[in-house]
Design a protein around this motif. Structure first.
Motif, PDB file in Angstrom:
ATOM      1  N   ASN A  98      11.506   4.094   3.744  1.00  0.00           N
ATOM      2  CA  ASN A  98      10.656   4.264   4.920  1.00  0.00           C
ATOM      3  C   ASN A  98      11.545   4.309   6.158  1.00  0.00           C
ATOM      4  O   ASN A  98      12.671   3.809   6.158  1.00  0.00           O
ATOM      5  N   GLU A 135       9.299  10.456   4.836  1.00  0.00           N
ATOM      6  CA  GLU A 135       8.377  10.716   5.939  1.00  0.00           C
ATOM      7  C   GLU A 135       8.879  11.847   6.839  1.00  0.00           C
ATOM      8  O   GLU A 135       8.101  12.442   7.586  1.00  0.00           O
ATOM      9  N   TRP A 176       4.058   5.682  -2.711  1.00  0.00           N
ATOM     10  CA  TRP A 176       3.847   5.342  -1.292  1.00  0.00           C
ATOM     11  C   TRP A 176       2.780   4.260  -1.122  1.00  0.00           C
ATOM     12  O   TRP A 176       2.882   3.402  -0.242  1.00  0.00           O
ATOM     13  N   THR A 215      12.743  -0.399   0.697  1.00  0.00           N
ATOM     14  CA  THR A 215      11.717  -0.803   1.659  1.00  0.00           C
ATOM     15  C   THR A 215      12.388  -1.642   2.742  1.00  0.00           C
ATOM     16  O   THR A 215      13.023  -2.652   2.444  1.00  0.00           O
ATOM     17  N   LYS A 226       4.520   1.075  -1.878  1.00  0.00           N
ATOM     18  CA  LYS A 226       5.417   0.694  -0.799  1.00  0.00           C
ATOM     19  C   LYS A 226       4.628   0.134   0.387  1.00  0.00           C
ATOM     20  O   LYS A 226       5.012  -0.863   0.994  1.00  0.00           O
ATOM     21  N   ASN A 227       3.519   0.771   0.714  1.00  0.00           N
ATOM     22  CA  ASN A 227       2.692   0.292   1.815  1.00  0.00           C
ATOM     23  C   ASN A 227       2.220  -1.142   1.556  1.00  0.00           C
ATOM     24  O   ASN A 227       2.268  -1.999   2.445  1.00  0.00           O
ATOM     25  N   LEU A 243       2.831   3.430   6.960  1.00  0.00           N
ATOM     26  CA  LEU A 243       3.729   4.556   6.682  1.00  0.00           C
ATOM     27  C   LEU A 243       3.117   5.874   7.149  1.00  0.00           C
ATOM     28  O   LEU A 243       1.893   6.023   7.207  1.00  0.00           O
TER      29      LEU A 243
END
Length: 302
Positions: A93, A181, A284, A226, A287-288, A200
């Motif tokens: 990220n 991103e 994702w 992360t 990860k969020n 994100l």
């Protein structure tokens, strides 16, 4: 630690030391680049390793300076099993220019010095272009949809060019960094994208597919990184240099990439495109959720 110094002085001292370190290492790097211009085959591979080693030492001294001069609580996890001779694709990220120094610290002499995909035109940038060439950064030639529409024979040429650029990694350790991103996170960008991930921006699956196709299945693993700044993402490098950044959490997770994801055609195969987007979206979402957990733990003192 020089944290007792006033912020502007600490920032100036840290920046000056890092500038001296850069100038010192530019000498052997440029000397090796000149050698590389005139050798081929195994000799060129050997010189490329020496250049990467010099860059690794430059980065290691930067990390040493940050650890000694500025008071940061570093929490780096998941890096014990990395191989300095491995081949990795790193995704992370992206919130700040400080992310790059943080990745330097996380991979400090634990993995090969990382590189980025960069546009082929950037090889002509004064000073840096030659350094990127010497470090074997993968230069990519991208064609716009309009160019391809005008000349259909260009379709797929950009990937072929980048694949050839990546062939040099066949006999070298490498870490390729890709911010999925595509840009740094801001509240305005998040709102503009209507991102479904609170922490994100939307990931760019097309760029990820391009990287996979170019690098090929010989990659040892993907490193899913992360990065969390519990006190808020730094606005710029000055906050790092001047000791205004206090805490950072960096988690690294090795992920095996399914073999079919290396083989599909993202541009022309809708089924493959859907499968890859689904895989990236799941990554994702995870990860969020992890970012939210880490922020909650840090705010509660966990």
């Amino acid at each position: 630690m020089l944290q007792w110094l006033p912020t502007p002085i600490l920032g100036a001292v840290t920046s000056l030391i890092l500038l001296i370190n850069l100038l010192v290492w530019m000498v052997p790097v440029y000397a090796l680049i000149l050698v590389k211009l005139f050798v081929r085959g195994a000799a060129r591979d050997r010189v490329s390793r020496w250049i990467a080693s010099a860059a690794q030492q430059w980065a290691a001294i930067n990390v040493w300076v940050w650890r000694r001069l500025v008071d940061i609580d570093w929490q780096i996890r998941g890096v014990s099993d990395l191989d300095r001779e491995g081949q990795y694709l790193v995704i992370a990220n992206h919130q700040s220019w400080v992310d790059i120094p943080m990745l330097m610290a996380a991979f400090d002499r634990r993995a090969p010095f990382f590189k980025f995909f960069i546009k082929q035109e950037l090889i002509w940038v004064p000073i840096l272009g030659l350094v990127w060439w010497g470090l074997d950064f993968p230069f990519m030639k991208r064609y716009s949809a309009a160019q391809i529409a005008k000349n259909p024979s260009l379709r797929g040429k950009d990937l072929e060019t980048t694949k050839r650029a990546c062939e040099k990694y066949r006999n070298q350790p490498v870490t390729i960094l890709n911010f999925l991103e595509g840009t740094r996170f801001t509240a305005a960008k998040h709102q503009r994208q209507a991102s479904p991930y609170p922490q994100l921006l939307r990931p760019r699956a097309g760029g990820f597919a391009f990287a996979l196709s170019a690098l090929g299945p010989r990659l040892d693993a993907m490193l899913d990184v992360t990065i969390v700044y519990p006190d808020g993402a730094p606005k710029g490098l000055w906050q790092l240099m001047s000791g205004q950044m206090r805490r950072v959490i960096i988690e690294v997770k090795q992920v095996r990439i399914p073999t079919p994801l290396f083989e599909g055609d993202y541009a022309s195969d809708p089924a493959f495109r859907g499968e890859l987007k689904k895989w990236v979206d799941a990554l994702w979402q995870e990860k969020n959720a992890r970012i939210e957990t880490l922020k909650q733990e840090s705010s509660s003192g966990g």
